[in-house]
Design an enzyme around this catalytic site. Structure first.
Site, mmCIF file in Angstrom:
data_model
loop_
_atom_site.group_PDB
_atom_site.id
_atom_site.type_symbol
_atom_site.label_atom_id
_atom_site.label_comp_id
_atom_site.label_asym_id
_atom_site.label_seq_id
_atom_site.Cartn_x
_atom_site.Cartn_y
_atom_site.Cartn_z
ATOM 1 N N HIS A 22 0.859 -1.199 0.000
ATOM 2 C CA HIS A 22 0.000 0.000 0.000
ATOM 3 C C HIS A 22 0.890 1.241 0.000
ATOM 4 C CE1 HIS A 22 -4.038 1.837 1.435
ATOM 5 N NE2 HIS A 22 -3.247 2.821 1.040
ATOM 6 N N HIS A 24 1.130 4.918 -2.371
ATOM 7 C CA HIS A 24 0.556 5.698 -3.480
ATOM 8 C C HIS A 24 1.666 6.401 -4.264
ATOM 9 C CE1 HIS A 24 -3.802 5.690 -2.231
ATOM 10 N NE2 HIS A 24 -3.231 5.289 -1.118
ATOM 11 N N ASP A 26 1.427 8.946 -6.210
ATOM 12 C CA ASP A 26 1.329 10.413 -6.119
ATOM 13 C C ASP A 26 1.501 10.922 -4.687
ATOM 14 O OD1 ASP A 26 -1.155 9.043 -5.794
ATOM 15 O OD2 ASP A 26 -2.290 10.871 -6.127
ATOM 16 N N GLY A 181 -9.760 7.765 -1.791
ATOM 17 C CA GLY A 181 -10.380 9.084 -1.691
ATOM 18 C C GLY A 181 -11.165 9.191 -0.390
ATOM 19 N N GLU A 211 -10.780 3.424 7.545
ATOM 20 C CA GLU A 211 -9.733 4.412 7.814
ATOM 21 C C GLU A 211 -10.361 5.617 8.526
ATOM 22 O OE1 GLU A 211 -8.185 6.164 4.238
ATOM 23 O OE2 GLU A 211 -6.371 6.907 5.220
ATOM 24 N N ASP A 300 1.608 4.041 2.963
ATOM 25 C CA ASP A 300 0.553 4.870 2.387
ATOM 26 C C ASP A 300 1.174 5.927 1.463
ATOM 27 O OD1 ASP A 300 -2.100 5.241 1.890
ATOM 28 O OD2 ASP A 300 -2.503 6.481 3.642
HETATM 29 O O1 LIG Z 1 -5.043 6.783 2.885
HETATM 30 C C1 LIG Z 1 -5.711 7.194 1.933
HETATM 31 N N1 LIG Z 1 -7.057 7.096 1.978
HETATM 32 C C2 LIG Z 1 -7.844 7.459 0.943
HETATM 33 N N2 LIG Z 1 -7.361 7.978 -0.183
HETATM 34 C C3 LIG Z 1 -6.014 8.146 -0.252
HETATM 35 C C4 LIG Z 1 -5.153 7.771 0.770
HETATM 36 N N3 LIG Z 1 -3.906 8.079 0.391
HETATM 37 C C5 LIG Z 1 -3.984 8.606 -0.822
HETATM 38 N N4 LIG Z 1 -5.260 8.652 -1.218
HETATM 39 C C6 LIG Z 1 -5.794 9.168 -2.473
HETATM 40 C C7 LIG Z 1 -5.118 10.462 -2.905
HETATM 41 C C8 LIG Z 1 -4.461 10.107 -4.196
HETATM 42 O O2 LIG Z 1 -4.516 11.170 -5.116
HETATM 43 C C9 LIG Z 1 -5.255 8.905 -4.685
HETATM 44 C C10 LIG Z 1 -4.582 8.016 -5.678
HETATM 45 O O3 LIG Z 1 -3.327 7.611 -5.297
HETATM 46 O O4 LIG Z 1 -5.553 8.227 -3.491
HETATM 47 ZN ZN LIG Z 2 -3.925 4.784 0.882
#
Ligand SMILES: O=c1[nH]cnc2c1ncn2[C@H]1C[C@H](O)[C@@H](CO)O1
Ligand SMILES: [Zn+2]
Length: 364
Positions: A22, A24, A26, A181, A211, A300
């Site tokens: 996990h 991301h 970006d 999101g 979360e 994350d």
């Molecule tokens: O931890 C998260 N929870 C929900 N959405 C998230 C988290 N970390 C990043 N994101 C979102 C923001 C990014 O733009 C998107 C794609 O990676 O996913």
């Molecule tokens: Zn995430």
């Protein structure tokens, strides 16, 4: 497990082969790269043009107590991920940075729909990121394998399209799908059509749930949307009652998650920033682990949360005294939960992870 020589804790954590499920794309850009790409592309919205200051800005802004506010910081990274060249560079550097932290296998996720501001098609986005990952793998001499997870955003209506994209690119660098999101007000079942499509195609997926919202979100992700893993999932703790003497009574959902070994993609620092607890010692990971939940440890968002996988483990070492055995358990659980074919997972354990642990422990 006794470590061979006088290696420091930070040292063995970094040297131990690790697996990230996990992370991301970006959320993990190098601050210096963000600044350089912003200059080149004329993006003027950055809060700082100094890499050290920018890194601190992300950490502080993310440390907001709310997932919604945490997510606003991604505007600055997505702004500089809009061309093939930018995506290629960011993906290659991501693979290099993960490998430098001792990660041998990573599933890195991103939302293709967020990279179309300059006219790229979804296929072009996926191809550019995949080529970047391959380039990064080459630069590390093959020390890391990276697979992409394609994310649909919970608040938009493009998840079916992204599910189709996942199916089209599967086994070509894409291992699965995710939904991310803001969780509040966007329950996962809004995207049921996407999940059904993926199931019909026997495709892997995970869902961010538990979360910012509690057991009802975990229940929906698991029992309505049939997710294989839970992104975070840690609020399943709210379905467990602890008596004064510490005895735990699991509700039906918590028992289901534990007893079916549903893997939790736990990201402690990110959870603290978005408000789950006041400090590492109060994070639910240790209760969940002791109760037998299947835990994988993750970052994350390395830049947004100001962390690395080694730093996450270091925090747990300091909070709970975790040592090499527990890092090994998390790593093995992550390999077992990876969206990789079984022979590749077996090879990773037998040929990469176990021999490295043997060496760390002085068994060879
Ligand atoms: O931890 C998260 N929870 C929900 N959405 C998230 C988290 N970390 C990043 N994101 C979102 C923001 C990014 O733009 C998107 C794609 O990676 O996913
Ligand atoms: Zn995430």
């Amino acid at each position: 497990m006794h470590l061979s020589d006088n290696v420091t804790v930070a040292d063995w954590i970094r040297r131990a082969p690790k697996v990230a499920l996990h992370d991301h794309l970006d959320g993990g850009l190098r601050p210096a790269t963000i600044i350089e790409l912003a200059r080149e592309s004329g993006y003027e919205g950055l809060p700082s043009e100094d890499p050290v200051e920018l890194a601190a800005w992300f950490r502080d802004a993310a440390d907001s107590g709310s997932l919604e506010r945490y997510l606003t910081t991604f505007a600055h990274t997505c702004a500089v991920m809009q061309t093939k060249e930018q995506l290629h560079r960011v993906a290659a550097e991501c693979a290099e940075d993960l490998a430098a932290d001792g990660i041998v296998y990573a599933e890195v996720r991103y939302a293709p729909e967020q990279h179309q501001e300059r006219g790229l098609t979804l296929d072009e986005v996926v191809d550019a990121v995949n080529e970047g990952f391959r380039e990064g793998e080459r630069r590390t001499g093959g020390r890391i394998t990276v697979r992409a997870l394609l994310t649909g955003m919970r608040h938009t209506d493009r998840s079916t399209e992204i599910a189709e994209l996942t199916i089209a690119h599967r086994d070509k660098g894409v291992a699965g799908f995710d939904i991310a999101g803001g969780e509040i007000g966007n329950p996962p079942a809004r995207h049921l059509a996407a999940f059904q499509l993926l199931k019909q195609a026997n495709c892997h997926y995970t869902i961010h749930a538990g979360e910012a919202v509690g057991p009802e979100s975990v229940h929906e992700a698991l029992q309505v949307c049939a997710t294989e893993r839970l992104g975070h999932g840690v609020r399943v703790i709210e379905d467990i009652e602890f008596a004064a003497d510490g005895t735990a009574t699991l509700g039906a959902l918590a028992a289901y998650v534990r007893d079916n070994r549903v893997p939790l993609e736990v990201c402690p620092t990110s959870n603290l920033q978005t408000g789950i607890a006041d400090g590492y010692k109060a994070h639910p990971i240790d209760d969940l682990r002791r109760l037998g939940f299947t835990i994988t440890l993750n970052t994350d968002n390395r830049t947004v949360s100001g962390t690395t996988l080694s730093a996450e483990f270091q925090h747990l070492h300091e909070a709970f005294g975790y040592g090499p055995e527990i890092l090994y358990d998390f790593t093995r659980a992550a390999v077992e939960a990876a969206f990789l074919p079984l022979p590749e997972r077996t090879r990773l354990m037998d040929e990469v992870i176990d021999p490295a642990y043997d060496e760390l422990a002085g068994r060879v």
